[in-house]
Design a protein around this motif. Structure first.
Motif, PDB file in Angstrom:
ATOM      1  N   ASP C  33      36.304  58.592  38.815  1.00 60.02           N
ATOM      2  CA  ASP C  33      37.226  59.001  39.692  1.00 60.02           C
ATOM      3  C   ASP C  33      38.283  57.817  39.294  1.00 60.02           C
ATOM      4  O   ASP C  33      38.150  56.611  39.289  1.00 60.02           O
ATOM      5  CB  ASP C  33      37.048  58.658  41.194  1.00 60.02           C
ATOM      6  CG  ASP C  33      36.030  60.047  41.620  1.00 60.02           C
ATOM      7  OD1 ASP C  33      35.921  60.975  40.678  1.00 60.02           O
ATOM      8  OD2 ASP C  33      35.703  59.873  43.014  1.00 60.02           O
ATOM      9  N   GLU C  51      39.705  63.152  37.560  1.00 55.95           N
ATOM     10  CA  GLU C  51      40.708  64.269  38.002  1.00 55.95           C
ATOM     11  C   GLU C  51      41.396  64.781  37.003  1.00 55.95           C
ATOM     12  O   GLU C  51      42.041  65.957  37.225  1.00 55.95           O
ATOM     13  CB  GLU C  51      41.711  63.400  38.875  1.00 55.95           C
ATOM     14  CG  GLU C  51      41.157  62.939  40.404  1.00 55.95           C
ATOM     15  CD  GLU C  51      40.596  61.523  40.399  1.00 55.95           C
ATOM     16  OE1 GLU C  51      40.187  61.184  39.170  1.00 55.95           O
ATOM     17  OE2 GLU C  51      40.479  60.921  41.269  1.00 55.95           O
ATOM     18  N   ALA C  79      27.936  66.337  44.711  1.00 54.09           N
ATOM     19  CA  ALA C  79      29.303  66.578  44.822  1.00 54.09           C
ATOM     20  C   ALA C  79      29.797  66.356  43.690  1.00 54.09           C
ATOM     21  O   ALA C  79      30.482  67.580  43.309  1.00 54.09           O
ATOM     22  CB  ALA C  79      29.818  65.428  45.795  1.00 54.09           C
ATOM     23  N   LYS C  80      29.594  65.584  42.714  1.00 53.40           N
ATOM     24  CA  LYS C  80      30.377  65.437  41.412  1.00 53.40           C
ATOM     25  C   LYS C  80      29.675  66.689  40.490  1.00 53.40           C
ATOM     26  O   LYS C  80      30.309  67.306  39.643  1.00 53.40           O
ATOM     27  CB  LYS C  80      30.179  64.473  40.774  1.00 53.40           C
ATOM     28  CG  LYS C  80      30.819  63.227  41.596  1.00 53.40           C
ATOM     29  CD  LYS C  80      32.174  63.397  41.777  1.00 53.40           C
ATOM     30  CE  LYS C  80      33.010  62.353  42.442  1.00 53.40           C
ATOM     31  NZ  LYS C  80      34.405  62.501  42.649  1.00 53.40           N
ATOM     32  N   TYR C  81      28.336  66.842  40.605  1.00 52.06           N
ATOM     33  CA  TYR C  81      27.786  67.968  39.825  1.00 52.06           C
ATOM     34  C   TYR C  81      28.614  69.302  40.263  1.00 52.06           C
ATOM     35  O   TYR C  81      28.920  70.392  39.479  1.00 52.06           O
ATOM     36  CB  TYR C  81      26.399  67.894  40.230  1.00 52.06           C
ATOM     37  CG  TYR C  81      25.525  69.094  40.033  1.00 52.06           C
ATOM     38  CD1 TYR C  81      25.350  69.457  38.582  1.00 52.06           C
ATOM     39  CD2 TYR C  81      25.114  70.071  40.798  1.00 52.06           C
ATOM     40  CE1 TYR C  81      24.552  70.539  38.366  1.00 52.06           C
ATOM     41  CE2 TYR C  81      24.438  71.518  40.523  1.00 52.06           C
ATOM     42  CZ  TYR C  81      24.180  71.653  39.310  1.00 52.06           C
ATOM     43  OH  TYR C  81      23.455  72.598  38.815  1.00 52.06           O
ATOM     44  N   ALA C  82      28.759  69.543  41.605  1.00 55.28           N
ATOM     45  CA  ALA C  82      29.260  70.806  42.065  1.00 55.28           C
ATOM     46  C   ALA C  82      30.574  71.009  41.527  1.00 55.28           C
ATOM     47  O   ALA C  82      31.074  72.092  40.928  1.00 55.28           O
ATOM     48  CB  ALA C  82      29.237  70.805  43.594  1.00 55.28           C
ATOM     49  N   GLU C  83      31.614  69.584  41.627  1.00 57.55           N
ATOM     50  CA  GLU C  83      32.831  69.952  40.852  1.00 57.55           C
ATOM     51  C   GLU C  83      32.871  70.156  39.479  1.00 57.55           C
ATOM     52  O   GLU C  83      33.526  70.933  39.032  1.00 57.55           O
ATOM     53  CB  GLU C  83      33.472  68.574  41.552  1.00 57.55           C
ATOM     54  CG  GLU C  83      34.856  68.774  40.943  1.00 57.55           C
ATOM     55  CD  GLU C  83      35.790  67.390  41.685  1.00 57.55           C
ATOM     56  OE1 GLU C  83      35.164  66.571  42.367  1.00 57.55           O
ATOM     57  OE2 GLU C  83      36.828  67.102  40.880  1.00 57.55           O
ATOM     58  N   GLY C  84      31.747  69.597  38.657  1.00 59.43           N
ATOM     59  CA  GLY C  84      31.796  69.632  37.578  1.00 59.43           C
ATOM     60  C   GLY C  84      31.656  71.259  37.007  1.00 59.43           C
ATOM     61  O   GLY C  84      32.251  71.738  36.296  1.00 59.43           O
ATOM     62  N   LYS C  85      30.935  71.822  37.890  1.00 56.87           N
ATOM     63  CA  LYS C  85      30.401  73.236  37.494  1.00 56.87           C
ATOM     64  C   LYS C  85      31.707  74.022  37.807  1.00 56.87           C
ATOM     65  O   LYS C  85      32.117  74.992  37.301  1.00 56.87           O
ATOM     66  CB  LYS C  85      29.286  73.601  38.455  1.00 56.87           C
ATOM     67  CG  LYS C  85      28.028  73.129  37.946  1.00 56.87           C
ATOM     68  CD  LYS C  85      26.853  73.770  38.765  1.00 56.87           C
ATOM     69  CE  LYS C  85      26.398  75.115  38.512  1.00 56.87           C
ATOM     70  NZ  LYS C  85      25.948  75.557  37.423  1.00 56.87           N
ATOM     71  N   MET C  86      32.250  73.828  38.944  1.00 63.22           N
ATOM     72  CA  MET C  86      33.559  74.377  39.438  1.00 63.22           C
ATOM     73  C   MET C  86      34.579  74.612  38.357  1.00 63.22           C
ATOM     74  O   MET C  86      35.375  75.395  38.377  1.00 63.22           O
ATOM     75  CB  MET C  86      33.792  74.196  40.771  1.00 63.22           C
ATOM     76  CG  MET C  86      34.770  74.909  41.709  1.00 63.22           C
ATOM     77  SD  MET C  86      35.192  74.270  43.181  1.00 63.22           S
ATOM     78  CE  MET C  86      36.319  72.867  42.603  1.00 63.22           C
ATOM     79  N   ARG C  87      34.664  73.351  37.999  1.00 62.83           N
ATOM     80  CA  ARG C  87      35.647  73.278  37.005  1.00 62.83           C
ATOM     81  C   ARG C  87      35.422  73.911  35.364  1.00 62.83           C
ATOM     82  O   ARG C  87      35.783  73.244  34.490  1.00 62.83           O
ATOM     83  CB  ARG C  87      36.254  71.773  36.796  1.00 62.83           C
ATOM     84  CG  ARG C  87      37.090  71.439  37.907  1.00 62.83           C
ATOM     85  CD  ARG C  87      37.254  69.887  38.235  1.00 62.83           C
ATOM     86  NE  ARG C  87      38.042  69.123  37.195  1.00 62.83           N
ATOM     87  CZ  ARG C  87      37.934  67.851  37.240  1.00 62.83           C
ATOM     88  NH1 ARG C  87      37.650  67.212  38.160  1.00 62.83           N
ATOM     89  NH2 ARG C  87      38.675  67.356  36.211  1.00 62.83           N
TER      90      ARG C  87
END
Lengths: 215, 215, 215
Positions: C33, C51, C79-87
């Motif tokens: 971050d 970001e 949380a970071k895993y989920a965000e990585g996948k979402m992106r």
């Protein structure tokens, strides 16, 4: 060698898997006492009643592996092992290719040494023993017959473990200590002094408690 | 290299075995203090008095391995190591082919890393250390000189273990903790906070107790 | 595959080292971050703000590995895993060549199995898990997503570990036991019976204690 596995639960499945993928043996079937024979196949192999094993898999052509856990303080595995021998079956021994052993390895028949287990030089492992994944037997230690060592149990240098003992998960036997026959060492227990036969040992350091009737 | 092993008990036999079967070194004899020199051969090799080692195995031709345990909180091994160096012997290091180490391994002289031990990247192991079978040193941990780690002792990431410490069977040092020099961590103990020097630490979590005079 | 590692502390260095020396992946940079982005290089590779990761390493060309520890009971890594996948980043899985695994290994994405770890046949490892050095998962055990197993933690046969659990150094989960989601099992603890969700379990045998707010 063509091998029949005694047992039909998850622990027998594990034995089937490791023999199939990591030994020169070929598993050809399973056997259990007729009273427990609730299915006719397992992993696409026949399950036959132990009482009539010779009819299906005669001892001249087939070997046996008794893959039972520590039920009745290893007494059930000891009994079936004795019966298999009496009925002229040869019993196979399995040493994982990923166990850490040495050229002088001394191990009896119907013993299984699982992956990641360590057996040091000058140690001796009896017959009908199960050494589970990641357990550890140090130099000059002696493990008697019918012993079950759970995962990550550690027996230090020069210690002696009597026959039919159970050593729980992550339990520790100090160097030079003698664990008398038939002892049940609980998970996580630390045995620092010699024990009495058929005792239950619990805690850090381990103290003797009454052995439950149903063990 | 031709190596003489200091020691004549079971622990020296173990060192002889692993060097013979798992190193490029050739063990040519054993040596102990004259007062303890009760036999003239061991494993068919000569046992000679340490006081006159140069007569039998001069330091220009022979190297030395001090294979002693944790007697006197590793002080005996430290003393013999110092004397060997003072008398111009080179000291050999043994890393088992079945230890799990990385290309960046940092380890001093006269240290032994036994089979199944794990040393992670960025860790550092001092001189004259013994890491027994299945023990575990995680990333960025620092192990000082003259340390003895018993089987399955585990030092977590970034922890520091001072010189002359003993870590017992299955003991645990938490990540980031500093164990001060000369500490004796009992078997099964869990050290969760920094310790004071020369302390005996026992239990889960470990508490300080007086160090016996005879240790 | 070209991989960017999320993380910039020692644990990320460890991931960089093992991927570089023991995988087919090529680490090309680190990301954290922006608020924690205090350096522009690490191990001679760029460190960029998470970001704006797409600007430097677009997901069509680069994969991601979230190498975070158990902060906030694994919640930060989840949380970071989920965000990585979402992106739209693909997440890589690392299994050490010195881990002891079988051909039927079942493991999800963004999981890391470190050296000396054992995973037996019929076990299942979820996604975004970290199995540290020398830990041990026995046959038919199930490890949920986002779990962190510290060094030498052992999960016995048929046990179930719910998602987001933390299993401390040298902790033990008995066979057949279910550890509910979100539990924190302290170092050295021995869990012998099923647990309640989000509990802190300490001791031998383990007892429940209130979970600190800041965990």
């Amino acid at each position: 060698m063509k091998v029949v596995i005694f047992g039909a639960e998850q622990f027998a499945s594990l034995a089937w898997y490791v023999l199939t993928h990591d030994s020169s043996h070929e598993v050809v079937g399973f056997t259990v006492d007729a009273a427990w024979c609730h299915t006719s196949t397992k992993h696409d192999l026949p399950v036959v009643p132990f009482e009539r094993l010779e009819q299906y898999f005669p001892p001249k052509e087939y070997a046996l592996l008794i893959s039972l856990g520590w039920t009745r303080c290893n007494g059930l595995r000891a009994a079936k092992y004795a019966e298999g021998k009496m009925r002229d079956y040869s019993l196979v021994t399995y040493v994982s290719s990923r166990a850490v052993v040495w050229p002088d390895l001394q191990v009896g028949e119907n013993s299984m040494i699982y992956e990641g287990a360590i057996v040091e030089p000058f140690a001796r492992i009896g017959s009908n023993c199960i050494l589970r994944n990641g357990c550890n037997v140090a130099h000059h230690a002696v493990i008697g017959d019918h012993v079950f060592m759970a995962a990550q149990a550690v027996v230090a240098g020069g210690a002696t473990v009597g026959e039919r003992c159970f050593l729980g998960l992550n339990s520790t036997i100090r160097d030079g200590v003698t664990v008398a026959p038939g002892c049940f060492v609980a998970a996580g227990a630390l045995v620092t002094t010699d024990t009495e036969p058929d005792g239950l040992y619990v805690g850090v350091p381990a103290r003797r408690r009454p052995l439950p009737q149903d063990l």
